[in-house]
Scaffold this motif. Structure first.
Motif, PDB file in Angstrom:
ATOM      1  N   GLU A  88       0.907  -0.967   0.006  1.00 41.96           N
ATOM      2  CA  GLU A  88      -0.128   0.077  -0.155  1.00 41.96           C
ATOM      3  C   GLU A  88       0.821   1.423   0.220  1.00 41.96           C
ATOM      4  OE1 GLU A  88      -3.804   1.925   2.645  1.00 41.96           O
ATOM      5  OE2 GLU A  88      -2.361   0.453   3.415  1.00 41.96           O
ATOM      6  N   ASP A  89       1.792   1.331   0.707  1.00 41.09           N
ATOM      7  CA  ASP A  89       2.769   2.412   0.975  1.00 41.09           C
ATOM      8  C   ASP A  89       3.425   2.860  -0.364  1.00 41.09           C
ATOM      9  OD1 ASP A  89       1.926   2.853   3.461  1.00 41.09           O
ATOM     10  OD2 ASP A  89       3.931   2.040   4.328  1.00 41.09           O
ATOM     11  N   ASN A  90       4.008   1.674  -1.006  1.00 42.04           N
ATOM     12  CA  ASN A  90       4.725   1.922  -2.184  1.00 42.04           C
ATOM     13  C   ASN A  90       3.837   2.321  -3.260  1.00 42.04           C
ATOM     14  OD1 ASN A  90       7.489   1.228  -1.769  1.00 42.04           O
ATOM     15  ND2 ASN A  90       6.947  -0.982  -1.472  1.00 42.04           N
ATOM     16  N   ALA A  91       2.498   1.576  -3.370  1.00 39.57           N
ATOM     17  CA  ALA A  91       1.554   2.158  -4.453  1.00 39.57           C
ATOM     18  C   ALA A  91       1.083   3.245  -4.430  1.00 39.57           C
ATOM     19  CB  ALA A  91       0.203   0.954  -4.178  1.00 39.57           C
ATOM     20  N   TYR A  92       0.936   4.160  -3.005  1.00 39.78           N
ATOM     21  CA  TYR A  92       0.532   5.266  -2.765  1.00 39.78           C
ATOM     22  C   TYR A  92       1.582   6.198  -3.276  1.00 39.78           C
ATOM     23  CZ  TYR A  92      -1.776   9.254  -0.473  1.00 39.78           C
ATOM     24  OH  TYR A  92      -2.438  10.473  -0.577  1.00 39.78           O
ATOM     25  N   LYS A  93       2.960   5.968  -3.128  1.00 42.86           N
ATOM     26  CA  LYS A  93       3.890   6.736  -3.649  1.00 42.86           C
ATOM     27  C   LYS A  93       3.918   6.905  -5.092  1.00 42.86           C
ATOM     28  CE  LYS A  93       6.886   5.592   0.327  1.00 42.86           C
ATOM     29  NZ  LYS A  93       8.042   5.178   0.773  1.00 42.86           N
ATOM     30  N   ASN A  94       3.451   6.044  -5.785  1.00 41.86           N
ATOM     31  CA  ASN A  94       3.268   5.899  -7.448  1.00 41.86           C
ATOM     32  C   ASN A  94       2.024   6.408  -7.850  1.00 41.86           C
ATOM     33  OD1 ASN A  94       5.811   4.778  -8.515  1.00 41.86           O
ATOM     34  ND2 ASN A  94       5.575   3.583  -6.655  1.00 41.86           N
ATOM     35  N   GLY A  95       0.954   6.896  -6.854  1.00 40.08           N
ATOM     36  CA  GLY A  95      -0.469   7.333  -7.289  1.00 40.08           C
ATOM     37  C   GLY A  95      -1.562   6.536  -7.352  1.00 40.08           C
ATOM     38  N   TYR A  96      -1.066   5.347  -6.802  1.00 39.65           N
ATOM     39  CA  TYR A  96      -2.412   4.405  -6.774  1.00 39.65           C
ATOM     40  C   TYR A  96      -2.488   3.961  -5.345  1.00 39.65           C
ATOM     41  CZ  TYR A  96      -1.028   3.203 -11.687  1.00 39.65           C
ATOM     42  OH  TYR A  96      -0.921   3.100 -12.762  1.00 39.65           O
ATOM     43  N   LYS A  97      -4.008   3.385  -5.139  1.00 41.41           N
ATOM     44  CA  LYS A  97      -4.769   3.140  -3.917  1.00 41.41           C
ATOM     45  C   LYS A  97      -4.899   1.526  -3.918  1.00 41.41           C
ATOM     46  CE  LYS A  97      -6.595   7.919  -3.079  1.00 41.41           C
ATOM     47  NZ  LYS A  97      -7.744   8.692  -2.729  1.00 41.41           N
ATOM     48  N   ILE A  98      -4.949   1.089  -2.898  1.00 38.66           N
ATOM     49  CA  ILE A  98      -5.236  -0.336  -2.918  1.00 38.66           C
ATOM     50  C   ILE A  98      -6.542  -0.788  -2.222  1.00 38.66           C
ATOM     51  CG2 ILE A  98      -4.334  -2.514  -1.814  1.00 38.66           C
ATOM     52  CD1 ILE A  98      -2.378  -1.583  -3.583  1.00 38.66           C
ATOM     53  N   LEU A  99      -7.384  -1.890  -2.822  1.00 36.14           N
ATOM     54  CA  LEU A  99      -8.603  -2.431  -2.435  1.00 36.14           C
ATOM     55  C   LEU A  99      -8.309  -3.588  -1.769  1.00 36.14           C
ATOM     56  CD1 LEU A  99     -10.972  -1.216  -5.240  1.00 36.14           C
ATOM     57  CD2 LEU A  99     -10.565  -0.047  -2.981  1.00 36.14           C
ATOM     58  N   TYR A 100      -8.404  -3.986  -0.335  1.00 34.68           N
ATOM     59  CA  TYR A 100      -7.908  -5.081  -0.005  1.00 34.68           C
ATOM     60  C   TYR A 100      -9.044  -6.214   0.100  1.00 34.68           C
ATOM     61  CZ  TYR A 100      -4.257  -2.602   2.349  1.00 34.68           C
ATOM     62  OH  TYR A 100      -3.349  -1.814   2.649  1.00 34.68           O
ATOM     63  N   CYS A 101      -8.999  -7.583   0.192  1.00 40.54           N
ATOM     64  CA  CYS A 101      -9.905  -8.417   0.508  1.00 40.54           C
ATOM     65  C   CYS A 101      -9.207  -9.752   0.673  1.00 40.54           C
ATOM     66  CB  CYS A 101     -11.016  -8.853  -0.615  1.00 40.54           C
ATOM     67  SG  CYS A 101     -10.354  -9.391  -2.062  1.00 40.54           S
TER      68      CYS A 101
END
Length: 337
Positions: A88-101
């Motif tokens: 999540e942290d790495n994705a956010y730095k690259n402009g993406y958000k995470i949906l978990y399940c």
């Protein structure tokens, strides 16, 4: 109830076209040669009125939602929770958000969750898959969606994969116990055809076969109920009184297994040596502390998100899938000495 502001409302208030507003909101102002003065006027207005664009509608227009679907066995498991947080942290730095399940290792639930992610137009998928979802994942890949599998692989699915040396990890752990003088080493694992669990089983079997030692295997059906696991472990150890060491195939099996061991009045390591596959905070704090096969969580999460971001930036059905196998470490503590 106050009516939610639309792009049409913004365009009407500023006396400009809906198309112009749309281009500005979607970052295409420079491409469409819209003046900087007009861009600033629109941005100032939407800040004043607190306009929030509809992310689903925007994804339909642009083909991108800037979200990634992350599917794991159980998000409450420390192994998956720690990996998910780093992704999540790495994705956010690259402009993406995470949906978990969480899939709960349930094939039908996983199929439903994949469909849900498709309906939400996620840009890519990170999946620790159960068996039986090969067709659904291959459909995602065929449609051009980047997919990275991790922790366990699927036969017949050709996509990027990040895993660990499961075979070598159990092989070396069992050989460590043999060198310490243990004669009857058990392997308590899941009843599972998943690749990572099969590889761990093979490592155990190979190590014992090389020393011509008897196998003591207990396979437990997947369960979210710790009491169910405790019953299985208690019954097995009560029946196999000759067992002097045990390797648990997952950390949650080990946590419940420790309760079973204490309930039986067995002492660690004098009565029974213990090693767990996957580390856990409980193992370091336990008395005695528990030896664990430690997965490189930071490296796994880093490789997973890097592969997915690479696929998002340069999507290609012709790209050769990458398969990365990482090494573990045996964290020696008092339970195996």
């Amino acid at each position: 109830m106050k009516k939610k502001l639309s792009i049409s409302d913004i365009a009407r208030s500023l006396n400009i076209s809906v198309t112009t507003v749309s281009f500005i909101l979607n970052g295409r102002a420079e491409e469409k040669r819209i003046s900087e003065e007009l861009v600033q006027r629109v941005q100032k207005y939407i800040a004043e009125v607190g306009y929030k664009p509809n992310s689903l509608a925007r994804s339909l227009r642009t083909g991108k939602s800037n979200t990634i679907g992350l599917m794991v066995e159980d998000i409450s498991n420390p192994f998956f929770a720690n990996i998910a947080r780093m992704i999540e942290d790495n994705a956010y730095k690259n402009g993406y958000k995470i949906l978990y399940c969480s899939t709960d290792n349930d094939t039908e639930k996983t199929k439903d969750l994949i469909q849900m992610f498709q309906e939400r137009h996620v840009d890519g998928y990170i999946i620790a898959p159960p068996d039986g979802v090969e067709e659904e994942i291959n459909t995602l890949i065929s449609s051009g969606s980047p997919v990275v599998l991790f922790d366990r692989n699927l036969p017949g699915v050709h996509t990027d994969y990040v895993g660990i040396d499961n075979y070598g990890s159990t092989y070396h752990a069992i050989n460590y116990l043999i060198r310490k003088g243990y004669k009857n080493i058990a392997f308590i694992t899941l009843y599972s055809l998943q690749s990572q669990m099969q590889e761990r089983m093979q490592g155990y079997e190979s190590a014992l076969a090389e020393h011509q030692m008897n196998q003591h295997i207990k396979e437990i059906p997947y369960s979210n109920d710790p009491d169910d696991i405790i019953k299985h472990v208690s019954a097995f150890l009560s029946r196999k009184k000759e067992v002097d060491a045990v390797l648990f195939g997952t950390n949650y099996l080990a946590v419940s297994g420790l309760r079973a061991i204490y309930n039986l009045g067995l002492k660690i390591p004098s009565d029974l040596a213990v090693i767990a596959f996957d580390d856990h905070d409980v193992f370091e704090l336990s008395n005695p502390s528990i030896t664990a096969i430690k997965q490189p969580i930071q490296e796994i999460s880093g490789e997973v998100i890097n592969l997915l971001l690479k696929g998002l930036k340069s999507p290609s059905k012709l790209k050769k899938p990458e398969s990365l196998i990482l090494k573990t470490t045996l964290e020696l503590r008092k339970s195996s000495k």
